[in-house]
Design a protein around this motif. Sequence first.
Motif, PDB file in Angstrom:
ATOM      1  N   GLU A 108      60.488  24.181   5.637  1.00  0.00           N
ATOM      2  CA  GLU A 108      59.556  23.476   6.502  1.00  0.00           C
ATOM      3  C   GLU A 108      59.528  21.994   6.137  1.00  0.00           C
ATOM      4  O   GLU A 108      59.754  21.628   4.983  1.00  0.00           O
ATOM      5  N   ILE A 109      59.222  21.180   7.125  1.00  0.00           N
ATOM      6  CA  ILE A 109      58.958  19.770   6.883  1.00  0.00           C
ATOM      7  C   ILE A 109      57.461  19.540   6.975  1.00  0.00           C
ATOM      8  O   ILE A 109      56.800  20.002   7.908  1.00  0.00           O
ATOM      9  N   VAL A 110      56.928  18.840   5.993  1.00  0.00           N
ATOM     10  CA  VAL A 110      55.540  18.393   6.012  1.00  0.00           C
ATOM     11  C   VAL A 110      55.565  16.880   6.161  1.00  0.00           C
ATOM     12  O   VAL A 110      56.095  16.170   5.301  1.00  0.00           O
ATOM     13  N   ALA A 111      55.036  16.378   7.270  1.00  0.00           N
ATOM     14  CA  ALA A 111      55.030  14.941   7.531  1.00  0.00           C
ATOM     15  C   ALA A 111      53.794  14.312   6.889  1.00  0.00           C
ATOM     16  O   ALA A 111      52.671  14.731   7.162  1.00  0.00           O
ATOM     17  N   VAL A 112      54.026  13.317   6.045  1.00  0.00           N
ATOM     18  CA  VAL A 112      52.939  12.602   5.369  1.00  0.00           C
ATOM     19  C   VAL A 112      52.970  11.166   5.891  1.00  0.00           C
ATOM     20  O   VAL A 112      53.829  10.377   5.502  1.00  0.00           O
ATOM     21  N   VAL A 113      52.048  10.854   6.773  1.00  0.00           N
ATOM     22  CA  VAL A 113      52.037   9.570   7.477  1.00  0.00           C
ATOM     23  C   VAL A 113      51.059   8.625   6.793  1.00  0.00           C
ATOM     24  O   VAL A 113      49.877   8.959   6.655  1.00  0.00           O
ATOM     25  N   PRO A 114      51.510   7.449   6.356  1.00  0.00           N
ATOM     26  CA  PRO A 114      50.625   6.565   5.589  1.00  0.00           C
ATOM     27  C   PRO A 114      49.459   5.994   6.381  1.00  0.00           C
ATOM     28  O   PRO A 114      48.375   5.787   5.831  1.00  0.00           O
ATOM     29  N   PHE A 115      49.654   5.735   7.677  1.00  0.00           N
ATOM     30  CA  PHE A 115      48.563   5.192   8.485  1.00  0.00           C
ATOM     31  C   PHE A 115      48.844   5.438   9.962  1.00  0.00           C
ATOM     32  O   PHE A 115      49.998   5.595  10.377  1.00  0.00           O
ATOM     33  N   ASP A 145      43.359   5.702   8.746  1.00  0.00           N
ATOM     34  CA  ASP A 145      43.206   5.425  10.182  1.00  0.00           C
ATOM     35  C   ASP A 145      43.928   4.149  10.600  1.00  0.00           C
ATOM     36  O   ASP A 145      44.230   3.954  11.779  1.00  0.00           O
ATOM     37  N   GLY A 146      44.192   3.257   9.667  1.00  0.00           N
ATOM     38  CA  GLY A 146      44.882   2.012   9.964  1.00  0.00           C
ATOM     39  C   GLY A 146      45.599   1.497   8.735  1.00  0.00           C
ATOM     40  O   GLY A 146      45.419   2.015   7.625  1.00  0.00           O
ATOM     41  N   TYR A 147      46.402   0.469   8.931  1.00  0.00           N
ATOM     42  CA  TYR A 147      47.164  -0.100   7.824  1.00  0.00           C
ATOM     43  C   TYR A 147      46.229  -0.715   6.783  1.00  0.00           C
ATOM     44  O   TYR A 147      45.257  -1.401   7.106  1.00  0.00           O
ATOM     45  N   THR A 148      46.515  -0.440   5.504  1.00  0.00           N
ATOM     46  CA  THR A 148      45.817  -1.073   4.390  1.00  0.00           C
ATOM     47  C   THR A 148      46.864  -1.522   3.381  1.00  0.00           C
ATOM     48  O   THR A 148      48.006  -1.034   3.389  1.00  0.00           O
ATOM     49  N   VAL A 149      46.481  -2.416   2.490  1.00  0.00           N
ATOM     50  CA  VAL A 149      47.457  -2.961   1.543  1.00  0.00           C
ATOM     51  C   VAL A 149      47.982  -1.896   0.590  1.00  0.00           C
ATOM     52  O   VAL A 149      49.077  -2.050   0.021  1.00  0.00           O
ATOM     53  N   ASP A 150      47.235  -0.822   0.405  1.00  0.00           N
ATOM     54  CA  ASP A 150      47.657   0.206  -0.541  1.00  0.00           C
ATOM     55  C   ASP A 150      48.092   1.504   0.129  1.00  0.00           C
ATOM     56  O   ASP A 150      48.292   2.511  -0.547  1.00  0.00           O
ATOM     57  N   CYS A 151      48.274   1.489   1.454  1.00  0.00           N
ATOM     58  CA  CYS A 151      48.525   2.750   2.153  1.00  0.00           C
ATOM     59  C   CYS A 151      49.850   3.393   1.735  1.00  0.00           C
ATOM     60  O   CYS A 151      49.948   4.626   1.666  1.00  0.00           O
ATOM     61  N   PHE A 152      50.863   2.596   1.415  1.00  0.00           N
ATOM     62  CA  PHE A 152      52.135   3.184   1.016  1.00  0.00           C
ATOM     63  C   PHE A 152      52.058   3.764  -0.397  1.00  0.00           C
ATOM     64  O   PHE A 152      52.659   4.802  -0.684  1.00  0.00           O
ATOM     65  N   HIS A 153      51.314   3.105  -1.279  1.00  0.00           N
ATOM     66  CA  HIS A 153      51.098   3.680  -2.606  1.00  0.00           C
ATOM     67  C   HIS A 153      50.327   4.991  -2.502  1.00  0.00           C
ATOM     68  O   HIS A 153      50.630   5.964  -3.210  1.00  0.00           O
ATOM     69  N   ARG A 154      49.345   5.025  -1.614  1.00  0.00           N
ATOM     70  CA  ARG A 154      48.582   6.262  -1.426  1.00  0.00           C
ATOM     71  C   ARG A 154      49.480   7.371  -0.894  1.00  0.00           C
ATOM     72  O   ARG A 154      49.369   8.527  -1.300  1.00  0.00           O
ATOM     73  N   ARG A 155      50.372   7.011   0.012  1.00  0.00           N
ATOM     74  CA  ARG A 155      51.337   7.985   0.523  1.00  0.00           C
ATOM     75  C   ARG A 155      52.218   8.528  -0.596  1.00  0.00           C
ATOM     76  O   ARG A 155      52.422   9.733  -0.736  1.00  0.00           O
ATOM     77  N   ARG A 174      63.949  -2.197  -7.545  1.00  0.00           N
ATOM     78  CA  ARG A 174      62.498  -2.234  -7.508  1.00  0.00           C
ATOM     79  C   ARG A 174      61.987  -1.877  -6.118  1.00  0.00           C
ATOM     80  O   ARG A 174      62.663  -2.089  -5.117  1.00  0.00           O
ATOM     81  N   GLY A 175      60.760  -1.339  -6.071  1.00  0.00           N
ATOM     82  CA  GLY A 175      60.167  -1.020  -4.776  1.00  0.00           C
ATOM     83  C   GLY A 175      59.432   0.299  -4.812  1.00  0.00           C
ATOM     84  O   GLY A 175      59.100   0.828  -5.885  1.00  0.00           O
ATOM     85  N   GLY A 176      59.175   0.838  -3.619  1.00  0.00           N
ATOM     86  CA  GLY A 176      58.398   2.055  -3.502  1.00  0.00           C
ATOM     87  C   GLY A 176      59.046   3.262  -4.138  1.00  0.00           C
ATOM     88  O   GLY A 176      58.363   4.113  -4.722  1.00  0.00           O
ATOM     89  N   THR A 177      60.368   3.352  -4.050  1.00  0.00           N
ATOM     90  CA  THR A 177      61.055   4.487  -4.675  1.00  0.00           C
ATOM     91  C   THR A 177      60.915   4.426  -6.188  1.00  0.00           C
ATOM     92  O   THR A 177      60.660   5.450  -6.841  1.00  0.00           O
ATOM     93  N   ALA A 178      61.063   3.234  -6.767  1.00  0.00           N
ATOM     94  CA  ALA A 178      60.899   3.076  -8.217  1.00  0.00           C
ATOM     95  C   ALA A 178      59.491   3.491  -8.641  1.00  0.00           C
ATOM     96  O   ALA A 178      59.307   4.183  -9.654  1.00  0.00           O
ATOM     97  N   TYR A 179      58.490   3.076  -7.871  1.00  0.00           N
ATOM     98  CA  TYR A 179      57.105   3.441  -8.166  1.00  0.00           C
ATOM     99  C   TYR A 179      56.936   4.960  -8.136  1.00  0.00           C
ATOM    100  O   TYR A 179      56.317   5.545  -9.040  1.00  0.00           O
TER     101      TYR A 179
END
Length: 203
Positions: A108-115, A145-155, A174-179
Amino acid sequence: MAVGSSRSDRSAGREFLAACCRVEEADDRLAPRSACVALTGYRPEKFRSVWPSGGAEDRVRRLAHPAIKALYAEGGRRFLCGMAEGFDLWVAAEVLALRDTGVCPEAEIVAVVPFAGHGDRCGAAFRPLYAAVWGRASQRFLLSDGYTVDCFHRRNDFLVGHAGTLLCFYTGLRGGTAYTVSRAEREGVRVVNLAAPALPLFG
């Protein structure tokens, strides 16, 4: 015309929200954690540093194919996709292809949408794939519900926090994958790195 468009947008927004699970239910819906595999890797532009000649999608899918099968054989059933262009959507497509051919029939695919509205920011080349993965996801989680500065980190935190394994493509950039890889290692989540072919995928 403007009023009609506004009503249409509101209706689409309600349908989008209705299709999403409550984040508060994630722990129960995604249990057991050992059955969940989170995906993280580079966006298309970063793959140019890996394969300057191009062909990143085909290369990633070929690398992911045996890894998905091996993870499935171990009990991996839910593949958590952060819906980013590049690695996330390419590997999700490969999961669905393996399900369609009966190789991994319960995947199965579970979609995790940041905003909300994340899909609207997707590049034109990826919109059909984004829509296809979203439409075939067994579960969908909207984190903001909308874009925030930390939404990708939360994802990324959500992905690591609900997975037993992180399937990634990481070469040290460096970037989100590294984090996400760093967080997984700190939390004791097994990391399977498709960018390290000299290393055993499992063991």
